[in-house]
Design a protein around this motif. Sequence first.
Motif: not given
Length: 432
Positions: A17, A398, A401-402, A405-406, A423, A425-427, A430
């Motif tokens: 990221g 991990q 990157d999320p 984006a946030a 973000a 939740q995505e982490i 992952n």
Amino acid sequence: MTMDRRTVLKNLGVASGIGALAGCVGVQEQGETDSSGGDGNSGGDGGGNQSGSDGTESSGPAGTAKAWYALSDTELPTREQNIEKFNEQSQHTIEGADISDMRKKTTSAIPAGQGPKTFEWAHDLAGDYLDRGFIVDRSNSLNVSLDEFTGTAAEAAQFDGNVVGLPHTAETVALIYNTDIVDEAPETVADMQSVMDEFHDPANNQYGMGMPFADPYFLSAWAHAFGGYYFDFEKDEQLGVDKDETVRGVRFAVDNFVPYMPNDPAYEPQASAFAEGNAAFAINGPWYLNTLNEKGINYEVVKLPKPEGGEPRPYTGITLWYFSKGMEEDDAGTAAAQEFIEWYVTNEDIQRQAAEETGSIPVLKSVAESGDLSENVQGFSDSVAQGYPMPAHPKMNQVWDPVKAALTKGFNGKDVEQAMNAAAQEIRNNWE
């Protein structure tokens, strides 16, 4: 405008990221030609003990080792001069190479046996790279005591009981202000705003401040300012991206800084605004000072100002010369690499030069505690004292990157809480 790359922080390894974001800094890639003509880790002929004129001590056969680094074009000549100086003093030879994408190159070259004996990067790679076998422990083979370094630096050189490299500088972001625009250093964010309100005039290319907002590293001071955190392996709830305190910190930055910034959150437009004399304040790191000096900007560096009800807590990074895979073998190449590393990290002249030229914060106690650091270096040092080291645990990979984006969504006017929840939740997905 060509900005310093340092892969955003020259050496803040923070996974793909930040690595990708760092590429936005925009320094033209240095040549990556490796002059070794091979893997660079084999020992040469010749032997016997030999001492260099500056205290280097060699034993056994002469060796050759590759050393990789990622530097801005203004820093590269000094590095090359230092390597040349070492090579003149030692029977060993170091072959340096400037690498444009250190993470990509090391993760591909090291497993294939084509990597360097040592490479320079921030401490936060330690957990991931040790788990993957890219770096090795040399705790039983050192000729340098970790007691020679500041406590934070000595800690950063270790992971899970392994000494995976040796430290030579610390880095973080601090507040930089244009002394032609700002009369005195602000102690609070409210103090900053009174200046920014007066100076900010985007129609005439004037901005209150420049800060790479989409970069979680640069924004960490504010995300952490009210008790929040991105990730903390020591806590029961390791992920803190969606905690109320973290969301509050990010929202504070959106509300109090974004209105005074250029409308692109990436590194180059934010850094350019101040470097061209068009912004009152910048939040950036010591690698940025070379650009400001070249541009003739009159500036001072101070610790980050306080938000009401909080304390800024920026991430800090410790630059290491890592012991790469291959240094577990006690061959001539390993001897060359280790002698170079130990010479480099204990060389007071190198640390003082880095401090004077780039504002890098020395971690060798004899320099760091000398009491004669310049005001700008002291400003970064004070900012380091405000913060804490980036997590070196592999799970942090991990997170970047999320969060990036946030933060981009928040900068562009989207709901901060929703963006940070997404973000998180995505982490978690992952991690699973």
